[in-house]
Design a protein around this motif. Structure first.
Motif, mmCIF file in Angstrom:
data_model
loop_
_atom_site.group_PDB
_atom_site.id
_atom_site.type_symbol
_atom_site.label_atom_id
_atom_site.label_comp_id
_atom_site.label_asym_id
_atom_site.label_seq_id
_atom_site.Cartn_x
_atom_site.Cartn_y
_atom_site.Cartn_z
ATOM 1 N N ARG A 118 9.238 26.255 45.526
ATOM 2 C CA ARG A 118 8.433 25.850 46.691
ATOM 3 C C ARG A 118 7.310 26.846 47.011
ATOM 4 N NH1 ARG A 118 9.945 21.558 49.132
ATOM 5 N NH2 ARG A 118 9.227 22.072 51.220
ATOM 6 N N HIS A 119 6.942 27.691 46.038
ATOM 7 C CA HIS A 119 5.738 28.517 46.182
ATOM 8 C C HIS A 119 4.533 27.599 46.087
ATOM 9 C CE1 HIS A 119 8.524 31.664 44.313
ATOM 10 N NE2 HIS A 119 8.442 31.916 45.610
ATOM 11 N N ILE A 120 3.557 27.861 46.949
ATOM 12 C CA ILE A 120 2.447 26.914 47.059
ATOM 13 C C ILE A 120 1.116 27.607 46.856
ATOM 14 C CG2 ILE A 120 1.976 27.066 49.548
ATOM 15 C CD1 ILE A 120 2.583 23.743 48.918
ATOM 16 N N ARG A 121 0.155 26.854 46.293
ATOM 17 C CA ARG A 121 -1.219 27.329 46.232
ATOM 18 C C ARG A 121 -2.109 26.106 46.158
ATOM 19 N NH1 ARG A 121 -3.330 27.564 41.099
ATOM 20 N NH2 ARG A 121 -1.869 26.845 39.523
ATOM 21 N N ALA A 122 -3.416 26.303 46.324
ATOM 22 C CA ALA A 122 -4.334 25.162 46.295
ATOM 23 C C ALA A 122 -5.592 25.551 45.543
ATOM 24 C CB ALA A 122 -4.673 24.730 47.712
ATOM 25 N N GLU A 123 -6.186 24.557 44.888
ATOM 26 C CA GLU A 123 -7.464 24.745 44.192
ATOM 27 C C GLU A 123 -8.483 23.798 44.808
ATOM 28 O OE1 GLU A 123 -6.734 23.976 40.044
ATOM 29 O OE2 GLU A 123 -5.368 25.688 39.852
ATOM 30 N N LYS A 124 -9.716 24.282 44.975
ATOM 31 C CA LYS A 124 -10.776 23.422 45.492
ATOM 32 C C LYS A 124 -11.131 22.367 44.451
ATOM 33 C CE LYS A 124 -12.954 26.558 48.710
ATOM 34 N NZ LYS A 124 -14.134 27.310 49.117
ATOM 35 N N MET A 125 -11.373 21.148 44.923
ATOM 36 C CA MET A 125 -11.853 20.077 44.034
ATOM 37 C C MET A 125 -13.276 19.712 44.427
ATOM 38 S SD MET A 125 -8.584 17.534 43.711
ATOM 39 C CE MET A 125 -8.929 16.872 42.084
ATOM 40 N N PHE A 126 -14.099 19.500 43.422
ATOM 41 C CA PHE A 126 -15.501 19.132 43.638
ATOM 42 C C PHE A 126 -15.984 18.497 42.327
ATOM 43 C CE2 PHE A 126 -14.907 23.605 42.559
ATOM 44 C CZ PHE A 126 -15.630 23.720 41.382
ATOM 45 N N PRO A 127 -17.131 17.842 42.332
ATOM 46 C CA PRO A 127 -17.580 17.208 41.085
ATOM 47 C C PRO A 127 -17.688 18.254 39.971
ATOM 48 C CG PRO A 127 -18.867 16.415 42.929
ATOM 49 C CD PRO A 127 -18.037 17.550 43.458
ATOM 50 N N GLY A 128 -16.945 18.062 38.910
ATOM 51 C CA GLY A 128 -16.961 18.989 37.781
ATOM 52 C C GLY A 128 -15.791 19.958 37.773
#
Ligand code: S6P
Ligand code: ZN
Length: 187
Positions: A118-128
């Motif tokens: 349950r370790h969490i992280r996030a990545e930005k999404m954008f065109p490309g």
């Protein structure tokens, strides 16, 4: 000299959309997402018919066959329930060895990733933007913008989708608008 046949592939992937008789379509409306959002009061006063996302999938092989790939486009609409942005249900794969690619096509958002501890992280999404989702990682996409967020996906045909774990325990963090900014908040 031998002349070989040159074949036309299916032209399903047009203008960043998947179109054609071979494409499977599914829609998730708010009414299909009961229990997903934190703010139950705000959820109750929003129409269950509101469209949250559409998934277009090209699934050329049987789901049990190994070494094959599926291809999809998801269109996630902008919106919020209370302070929480519209998002996909999110899932682990049944086959824990399965990996997946996501890539941003249109709009902006976050890919939220959670491992089995349950370790969490996030990545930005954008065109490309390109996202390699490693084995054993749950994945959910959140539309943090004010326009459609569209992204592509490619995953193994035999990956399977385990929604139960997320339905029971959720992700360990949510993306909320706080002071006008999307923030990943642990619960
Ligand atoms: C399949 C791939 C996507 C998602 C779609 C909807 O492995 O990850 O096609 O199915 O983005 O998300 P969810 O979490 O509702 O399946
Ligand atoms: Zn997946």
């Amino acid at each position: 000299m031998k002349t070989h046949e040159i074949i036309n592939p299916p032209n399903l992937f047009m203008h960043n959309l998947l179109i054609g008789d071979e494409v499977q379509k599914s829609r998730r409306r708010l009414g299909d997402l009961t229990g997903l959002f934190q703010d139950h009061q705000s959820f109750e006063v929003t129409s269950p018919d509101e469209l949250v996302y559409e998934v277009y999938s090209y699934i050329p092989a049987d789901e049990k066959s190994q070494g094959q790939l599926n291809f999809g486009v998801t269109r996630l609409y902008p919106g919020k329930i209370g302070r929480e942005y519209f998002m996909t249900k999110g899932h682990f794969h049944h086959c824990e060895k399965s990996t997946e690619y996501y890539w941003g096509i249109e709009g902006e958002g976050l890919l939220v990733l959670m491992d089995q501890e349950r370790h969490i992280r996030a990545e930005k999404m954008f065109p490309g933007s390109l996202h390699y989702i490693r084995a054993g990682i749950a994945h959910r996409v959140v539309n943090t913008g004010s326009t459609l967020l569209s992204f592509g996906a490619c995953w193994p045909s035999d990956a399977g989708h385990n929604y139960d774990e997320i339905a029971c325990n959720g992700f360990s963090a949510r993306v909320l608008e706080i002071s006008g900014i999307p923030q990943l908040i642990s619960l």
